[in-house]
Scaffold this motif. Structure first.
Motif, short mmCIF file in Angstrom:
data_model
loop_
_atom_site.label_atom_id
_atom_site.label_comp_id
_atom_site.label_asym_id
_atom_site.label_seq_id
_atom_site.Cartn_x
_atom_site.Cartn_y
_atom_site.Cartn_z
N ILE A 77 2.93 5.54 2.99
CA ILE A 77 4.07 5.47 2.07
C ILE A 77 3.95 6.67 1.13
CG2 ILE A 77 5.30 4.03 0.40
CD1 ILE A 77 4.92 2.82 3.27
N ALA A 129 8.53 2.03 -7.41
CA ALA A 129 8.08 0.66 -7.22
C ALA A 129 9.28 -0.20 -6.86
CB ALA A 129 7.44 0.14 -8.51
N LEU A 138 8.50 -4.90 2.40
CA LEU A 138 7.29 -4.23 1.91
C LEU A 138 7.43 -4.05 0.41
CD1 LEU A 138 4.66 -2.57 2.30
CD2 LEU A 138 6.11 -0.57 2.68
N HIS A 139 6.40 -4.50 -0.33
CA HIS A 139 6.41 -4.36 -1.79
C HIS A 139 5.60 -3.13 -2.16
CE1 HIS A 139 7.94 -8.42 -1.66
NE2 HIS A 139 6.89 -8.78 -0.94
N VAL A 140 6.25 -2.18 -2.83
CA VAL A 140 5.57 -0.94 -3.22
C VAL A 140 5.31 -0.94 -4.72
CG1 VAL A 140 5.75 1.58 -3.31
CG2 VAL A 140 6.57 0.34 -1.30
N ARG A 179 7.50 7.44 -3.89
CA ARG A 179 8.39 6.28 -3.79
C ARG A 179 8.35 5.47 -5.08
NH1 ARG A 179 10.19 8.84 -0.45
NH2 ARG A 179 10.69 8.33 1.72
N TYR A 215 11.12 -2.98 -0.42
CA TYR A 215 11.80 -2.20 0.61
C TYR A 215 11.94 -3.04 1.87
CZ TYR A 215 10.95 1.95 -2.26
OH TYR A 215 10.94 2.88 -3.27
N ALA A 264 11.34 3.19 2.68
CA ALA A 264 10.01 3.45 2.11
C ALA A 264 9.28 4.51 2.93
CB ALA A 264 9.19 2.17 2.06
N THR A 305 1.87 -5.62 0.41
CA THR A 305 2.00 -4.99 -0.91
C THR A 305 1.08 -3.78 -0.91
OG1 THR A 305 2.37 -7.14 -1.94
CG2 THR A 305 1.73 -5.33 -3.39
N VAL A 306 1.59 -2.64 -1.35
CA VAL A 306 0.78 -1.42 -1.28
C VAL A 306 1.15 -0.49 -2.43
CG1 VAL A 306 2.35 -0.08 0.16
CG2 VAL A 306 -0.12 0.26 0.39
N GLU A 307 0.18 0.36 -2.82
CA GLU A 307 0.47 1.39 -3.82
C GLU A 307 1.10 2.57 -3.10
OE1 GLU A 307 -3.06 0.86 -7.13
OE2 GLU A 307 -3.53 1.89 -5.28
N ALA A 308 2.09 3.18 -3.72
CA ALA A 308 2.69 4.39 -3.15
C ALA A 308 1.60 5.42 -2.93
CB ALA A 308 3.76 4.93 -4.10
#
Lengths: 164, 212
Positions: free
Chosen positions: A86, A92, A111-113, A90, A95, A66, A40-43
């Protein structure tokens, strides 16, 4: 329906048989997998890719919508790794990320954005019903001062008694 | 040799001292009894934080539905919240002050990154769900039940207080190295018309899972 199934099944069988003949699995055959860390990451932030193919001395391709472009994972410490950023634009969401090995094997992960939202103002989570009033503060402060004054007086009194 | 102090003064010092000490102890006790969401004895002592575990589980996303803090006897439903008009994280509406709000733009509890849950410290008349949050100790357990019926078990690392106007963004929102949890409520002094001056924030890390 049955005919279409049969039509797809035959080439599939051939392909599987061909792979089995062409590449007899060596005893040390690694598991084919793909990991994204963190998942899980912030764009706008970067993630690490960690992958494994049957042959980890050859590079492989990792693709995802992504990413800006497909990423090449390269041999490192017996695995295939890469770092990818990323893009900040992008949306939320979840992906799919797909690994394709040189040998044709594949693995996927998700991958969770998230969109970075970092309010520096804290939430309003109270209405003051149990707030410490000024009277409480005064009582504590005044009380402690009175205790100190009393102790000083007591010490002075004992000193004088000792003097006389 | 100077002249000795007048004996009359000396007679009164002893009783006056005793009276002052007694009155002081009484006033201090009464004052402490009135202390509310703003401060506590615990604030006077420095509480060392507990480092996060080296190994930790990671869960797939799933919305939180319930929270339990056994050491505070807190059990509450979780609703999703977004942003308030002033740009801060919205708290549940006043009539739902016994429920807590999960910030829906962040990760869910158990995913990588900081899941944020906010709850009221008090209403206009009495305590709310997170009233005792500031007394939570490092090592205490916070359990969050998710929609997929798994329970994410977090361990408290530290409980800290920050001025409401300036939360440290990296510490509160920036840790994507593991699944973590932030519980936020109000604290500090209360300014009528403005609200509490500070926020109490509990920093916790995922240490285990249970279920479904």
């Amino acid at each position: 329906m049955t005919r279409r199934l049969a039509a797809t099944a035959v080439p599939l069988l051939l392909v599987t048989a061909g792979m089995a003949l062409a590449a007899p699995a060596p005893a040390w055959a690694a598991e084919v997998f793909l990991e994204v860390n963190p998942s899980t990451v912030e764009a706008g932030q970067t993630v690490n890719l960690r992958a494994s193919c049957d042959d980890n001395t050859r590079t492989a391709r990792v693709e995802s919508t992504a990413f800006v472009a497909p990423v090449t994972v390269e041999p490192r410490y017996g695995l295939l790794t890469a770092t990818v950023t990323i893009p900040a634009d992008r949306n939320a969401g979840d992906y799919s990320v797909r690994l394709t090995c040189t040998g044709g094997q594949a693995a996927t992960t998700t991958l969770h954005v998230l969109i970075a939202t970092r309010p520096t103002r804290g939430p309003a989570t109270g209405f003051g019903g149990t707030a410490t009033g000024d009277s409480a503060r005064l009582l504590v402060g005044g009380g402690l001062a009175a205790v100190a004054a009393g102790l000083v007086l007591a010490m002075m009194a004992r000193r004088r008694r000792a003097d006389t | 040799m100077s002249s000795p102090p007048p004996p009359r003064r000396g007679r009164w010092t002893g009783p006056a001292a005793i009276g002052l000490v007694l009155a002081g102890v009484f006033a201090t006790g009464a004052g402490l009894g009135q202390m509310g969401a703003g401060m506590s004895w615990g604030d006077l002592f420095n509480r060392p934080g507990k480092p996060p575990p080296r190994e930790f589980p990671v869960l797939e996303p799933s919305q939180p539905i319930r929270i339990a803090i056994p050491s505070l006897d807190v059990r509450a439903p979780v609703i999703a919240v977004g942003l308030a008009a002033d740009g801060s994280i919205a708290a549940p509406p006043l009539e739902r002050h016994t429920e807590v709000g999960w910030f829906e733009r962040g990760p869910t509890p158990g995913q990588f990154g900081p899941a944020i849950i906010v709850g009221h410290a008090d209403t206009r008349t009495g305590p709310s769900v997170f009233h005792a949050l500031r007394t939570l100790r490092p090592g205490a357990v916070v359990e969050v039940t998710r929609r997929d019926r798994t329970v994410a078990i977090f361990e408290v690392g530290s409980v800290e207080r920050f001025a409401k106007a300036g939360l440290p963004p990296d510490r509160v929102y920036g840790d994507f190295s593991r699944p973590v949890l932030r519980l936020i409520t109000c604290g500090g002094s209360f300014v009528p018309g403005e609200g509490y001056a500070d926020n109490v924030i509990v920093f916790a890390s995922l240490v285990g899972t249970r279920g479904p």
